[in-house]
Motif scaffolding. Structure first.
Motif, PDB file in Angstrom:
ATOM      1  N   THR A  79      19.904  25.881  -6.165  1.00 27.70           N
ATOM      2  CA  THR A  79      18.890  25.725  -5.788  1.00 27.70           C
ATOM      3  C   THR A  79      19.801  27.445  -5.419  1.00 27.70           C
ATOM      4  OG1 THR A  79      17.172  25.249  -4.996  1.00 27.70           O
ATOM      5  CG2 THR A  79      17.035  27.633  -4.249  1.00 27.70           C
ATOM      6  N   ARG A  80      20.626  27.366  -4.763  1.00 30.00           N
ATOM      7  CA  ARG A  80      21.626  28.549  -4.618  1.00 30.00           C
ATOM      8  C   ARG A  80      22.731  28.816  -5.864  1.00 30.00           C
ATOM      9  NH1 ARG A  80      22.155  29.576   0.966  1.00 30.00           N
ATOM     10  NH2 ARG A  80      20.984  27.629   2.682  1.00 30.00           N
ATOM     11  N   ASP A 102      17.388  25.672 -11.426  1.00 28.08           N
ATOM     12  CA  ASP A 102      16.068  25.828 -10.784  1.00 28.08           C
ATOM     13  C   ASP A 102      15.736  24.762 -10.497  1.00 28.08           C
ATOM     14  OD1 ASP A 102      15.048  27.531  -8.860  1.00 28.08           O
ATOM     15  OD2 ASP A 102      13.371  27.280 -10.570  1.00 28.08           O
ATOM     16  N   LEU A 103      15.809  24.125 -12.931  1.00 27.28           N
ATOM     17  CA  LEU A 103      14.717  23.222 -12.630  1.00 27.28           C
ATOM     18  C   LEU A 103      15.225  21.774 -12.219  1.00 27.28           C
ATOM     19  CD1 LEU A 103      14.060  23.896 -16.096  1.00 27.28           C
ATOM     20  CD2 LEU A 103      12.665  24.136 -14.528  1.00 27.28           C
ATOM     21  N   ALA A 104      16.879  22.046 -12.607  1.00 30.64           N
ATOM     22  CA  ALA A 104      17.317  20.721 -11.583  1.00 30.64           C
ATOM     23  C   ALA A 104      17.670  20.559  -9.759  1.00 30.64           C
ATOM     24  CB  ALA A 104      19.097  20.795 -11.297  1.00 30.64           C
ATOM     25  N   ALA A 105      16.733  21.716  -9.176  1.00 30.52           N
ATOM     26  CA  ALA A 105      17.291  21.691  -8.197  1.00 30.52           C
ATOM     27  C   ALA A 105      15.521  21.404  -7.543  1.00 30.52           C
ATOM     28  CB  ALA A 105      17.037  23.058  -7.333  1.00 30.52           C
ATOM     29  N   GLN A 106      14.333  21.364  -8.514  1.00 33.00           N
ATOM     30  CA  GLN A 106      13.069  21.285  -8.407  1.00 33.00           C
ATOM     31  C   GLN A 106      13.082  19.524  -8.208  1.00 33.00           C
ATOM     32  OE1 GLN A 106       9.885  22.561 -10.978  1.00 33.00           O
ATOM     33  NE2 GLN A 106      11.132  24.485 -11.128  1.00 33.00           N
ATOM     34  N   LEU A 107      14.080  18.982  -9.666  1.00 36.04           N
ATOM     35  CA  LEU A 107      13.941  17.479  -9.953  1.00 36.04           C
ATOM     36  C   LEU A 107      15.080  16.782  -8.507  1.00 36.04           C
ATOM     37  CD1 LEU A 107      13.511  15.158 -11.735  1.00 36.04           C
ATOM     38  CD2 LEU A 107      15.911  16.141 -12.941  1.00 36.04           C
ATOM     39  N   ALA A 108      15.491  16.989  -7.907  1.00 34.41           N
ATOM     40  CA  ALA A 108      15.462  17.226  -6.635  1.00 34.41           C
ATOM     41  C   ALA A 108      15.558  16.188  -5.699  1.00 34.41           C
ATOM     42  CB  ALA A 108      17.215  17.546  -6.151  1.00 34.41           C
ATOM     43  N   LEU A 151      12.095  15.812  -6.224  1.00 35.41           N
ATOM     44  CA  LEU A 151      10.638  14.698  -7.150  1.00 35.41           C
ATOM     45  C   LEU A 151      10.944  13.831  -7.268  1.00 35.41           C
ATOM     46  CD1 LEU A 151       9.803  17.978  -9.605  1.00 35.41           C
ATOM     47  CD2 LEU A 151       8.413  17.214  -7.006  1.00 35.41           C
ATOM     48  N   ARG A 152      12.465  13.563  -7.526  1.00 34.29           N
ATOM     49  CA  ARG A 152      12.691  12.085  -8.347  1.00 34.29           C
ATOM     50  C   ARG A 152      12.825  11.340  -6.767  1.00 34.29           C
ATOM     51  NH1 ARG A 152      17.858   9.814 -10.910  1.00 34.29           N
ATOM     52  NH2 ARG A 152      16.889   8.548 -12.219  1.00 34.29           N
ATOM     53  N   PRO A 153      13.386  10.016  -7.072  1.00 31.96           N
ATOM     54  CA  PRO A 153      13.678   9.197  -5.956  1.00 31.96           C
ATOM     55  C   PRO A 153      14.627   9.338  -5.916  1.00 31.96           C
ATOM     56  CG  PRO A 153      11.169   8.187  -6.482  1.00 31.96           C
ATOM     57  CD  PRO A 153      11.388   9.397  -7.494  1.00 31.96           C
ATOM     58  N   PRO A 154      15.582   8.764  -4.825  1.00 38.43           N
ATOM     59  CA  PRO A 154      15.474   9.366  -3.364  1.00 38.43           C
ATOM     60  C   PRO A 154      15.721  10.647  -3.879  1.00 38.43           C
ATOM     61  CG  PRO A 154      17.658   8.239  -4.200  1.00 38.43           C
ATOM     62  CD  PRO A 154      17.160   7.925  -5.338  1.00 38.43           C
ATOM     63  N   ILE A 155      14.528  11.215  -2.920  1.00 41.19           N
ATOM     64  CA  ILE A 155      14.898  12.983  -3.048  1.00 41.19           C
ATOM     65  C   ILE A 155      16.436  13.217  -1.602  1.00 41.19           C
ATOM     66  CG2 ILE A 155      14.303  14.912  -1.388  1.00 41.19           C
ATOM     67  CD1 ILE A 155      11.525  13.696  -1.798  1.00 41.19           C
ATOM     68  N   ASP A 156      16.896  14.029  -2.875  1.00 41.48           N
ATOM     69  CA  ASP A 156      18.133  14.608  -2.671  1.00 41.48           C
ATOM     70  C   ASP A 156      17.962  16.041  -1.955  1.00 41.48           C
ATOM     71  OD1 ASP A 156      21.138  15.398  -2.156  1.00 41.48           O
ATOM     72  OD2 ASP A 156      21.098  14.275  -3.407  1.00 41.48           O
ATOM     73  N   MET A 157      18.004  16.279  -0.373  1.00 38.45           N
ATOM     74  CA  MET A 157      17.671  17.496   0.130  1.00 38.45           C
ATOM     75  C   MET A 157      18.813  18.492  -0.293  1.00 38.45           C
ATOM     76  SD  MET A 157      15.546  17.816   3.165  1.00 38.45           S
ATOM     77  CE  MET A 157      15.944  15.631   3.477  1.00 38.45           C
ATOM     78  N   ASN A 158      20.373  17.980   0.156  1.00 40.40           N
ATOM     79  CA  ASN A 158      21.597  17.878  -0.500  1.00 40.40           C
ATOM     80  C   ASN A 158      22.128  18.650  -1.835  1.00 40.40           C
ATOM     81  OD1 ASN A 158      21.861  18.061   2.718  1.00 40.40           O
ATOM     82  ND2 ASN A 158      23.159  15.973   2.190  1.00 40.40           N
ATOM     83  N   ALA A 159      21.538  17.827  -2.890  1.00 43.54           N
ATOM     84  CA  ALA A 159      21.643  18.740  -4.214  1.00 43.54           C
ATOM     85  C   ALA A 159      20.952  19.742  -4.425  1.00 43.54           C
ATOM     86  CB  ALA A 159      21.279  17.895  -5.088  1.00 43.54           C
ATOM     87  N   ALA A 160      19.057  19.160  -3.886  1.00 47.12           N
ATOM     88  CA  ALA A 160      18.404  20.812  -3.981  1.00 47.12           C
ATOM     89  C   ALA A 160      19.067  22.089  -2.992  1.00 47.12           C
ATOM     90  CB  ALA A 160      17.032  20.558  -3.523  1.00 47.12           C
ATOM     91  N   TYR A 220      11.396  25.705   2.195  1.00 53.22           N
ATOM     92  CA  TYR A 220      10.847  24.621   2.041  1.00 53.22           C
ATOM     93  C   TYR A 220      11.977  23.650   2.480  1.00 53.22           C
ATOM     94  CZ  TYR A 220       8.875  19.968  -0.114  1.00 53.22           C
ATOM     95  OH  TYR A 220       8.380  19.081   0.448  1.00 53.22           O
ATOM     96  N   ILE A 221      12.883  23.257   2.389  1.00 50.33           N
ATOM     97  CA  ILE A 221      14.320  22.483   1.895  1.00 50.33           C
ATOM     98  C   ILE A 221      14.357  23.201   3.723  1.00 50.33           C
ATOM     99  CG2 ILE A 221      16.839  22.493   1.878  1.00 50.33           C
ATOM    100  CD1 ILE A 221      16.189  22.540  -1.488  1.00 50.33           C
ATOM    101  N   GLY A 222      14.316  24.313   4.406  1.00 42.02           N
ATOM    102  CA  GLY A 222      14.369  24.402   6.095  1.00 42.02           C
ATOM    103  C   GLY A 222      13.824  23.161   6.780  1.00 42.02           C
ATOM    104  N   LEU A 223      12.546  23.492   6.034  1.00 41.85           N
ATOM    105  CA  LEU A 223      11.883  22.719   6.985  1.00 41.85           C
ATOM    106  C   LEU A 223      11.518  21.082   6.794  1.00 41.85           C
ATOM    107  CD1 LEU A 223       8.750  23.237   8.013  1.00 41.85           C
ATOM    108  CD2 LEU A 223       7.757  23.037   5.498  1.00 41.85           C
ATOM    109  N   LEU A 224      12.058  20.855   5.679  1.00 40.11           N
ATOM    110  CA  LEU A 224      11.950  19.484   5.499  1.00 40.11           C
ATOM    111  C   LEU A 224      13.266  18.847   6.333  1.00 40.11           C
ATOM    112  CD1 LEU A 224      12.306  18.824   1.596  1.00 40.11           C
ATOM    113  CD2 LEU A 224      10.294  18.057   3.480  1.00 40.11           C
ATOM    114  N   ARG A 225      14.528  19.444   6.779  1.00 39.37           N
ATOM    115  CA  ARG A 225      15.473  19.742   8.018  1.00 39.37           C
ATOM    116  C   ARG A 225      15.349  19.375   9.504  1.00 39.37           C
ATOM    117  NH1 ARG A 225      19.798  22.351   4.165  1.00 39.37           N
ATOM    118  NH2 ARG A 225      20.366  19.670   2.428  1.00 39.37           N
TER     119      ARG A 225
END
Length: 214
Positions: free
Chosen positions: A99-100, A78-84, A86-95, A118-123
């Motif tokens: 998360t899953r 979960d923490l790694a998903a948060q980082l994905a 926050l840390r540029p470049p944002i990686d929605m696929n990794a997040a 939130y990821i769904g909203l971004l996409r």
């Protein structure tokens, strides 16, 4: 001629205890390492949220170091998903993937369910039916939310109020009343007003009045 040595009861007990201790260490040491990594990553992300510029990036890199490789616990994923995110470049696929993985290990993670929305909203640029389902899961497993997540989720829900079905609006206001007990009515009302939606402010005032009369 070889002599056969028989261990006395004391020796047997001593070796048994040593064996049990070794087995315990086999399990305890990895768990301790995971706890240290979790603490380091959590603290780094918290510090990153309070800073900007080079300091902000330095804390994100510190979190990255603690979270490499991600897992194996739900919290580390979960923490790694948060980082994905926050840390540029944002990686929605990794997040999304991380998360899953976190939810596979511990489904009762309200923040993880909300992050999928939130990821769904971004996409998609809007809250889809799937995203609303994720938000519903988030409130089911954690109706109020722990402090910082409670604030984030309330702000998120207020920002997309018109897209929420009545059931999620009600769940949001229940959490809002709890937050008002924690932070005070003035803080709660200001948060609702920041959404810039008259309907949110009206519901917020009504919720605070309900709290006062109880």
């Amino acid at each position: 001629m070889f002599k056969v040595r028989f261990m006395g009861p004391g020796s047997v007990t001593r070796y048994t205890v040593m064996g049990v201790c070794l087995v315990a260490l086999w399990f305890v040491v990895p768990i301790a390492r995971q706890e240290i990594r979790t603490s380091q990553a959590r603290n780094a992300l918290a510090n990153a949220a309070k800073t900007t510029g080079d300091d902000h990036l330095a804390f994100l890199n510190e979190a990255k170091k603690a979270l490499t490789p991600p897992g194996p616990t739900g919290e580390l994923y979960d923490l790694a998903a948060q980082l994905a995110l926050l840390r540029p470049p944002i990686d929605m696929n990794a997040a999304d993937r991380l998360t899953r993985k976190a939810l596979e290990r511990s489904p009762a993670r309200a923040e993880s369910w909300a992050r999928l929305a939130y990821i769904g909203l971004l996409r998609k640029g809007k809250l889809t039916d799937q995203a609303l389902e994720y938000l519903d899961h988030s409130f089911v497993v954690e109706p109020a939310g722990y402090k910082q997540f409670m604030l984030w989720r309330l702000e998120f829900m207020f920002s997309h109020w018109s897209q929420l079905p009545p059931s999620l609006q009600e769940a949001t206001m229940r959490s809002f009343r709890i937050m008002a007990q924690w932070r005070g009515k003035s803080f709660a009302l200001i948060m609702a007003q920041k959404a810039g939606n008259p309907n949110v402010e009206r519901r917020a005032r009504k919720a605070l009045d309900m709290e006062i009369t109880q």
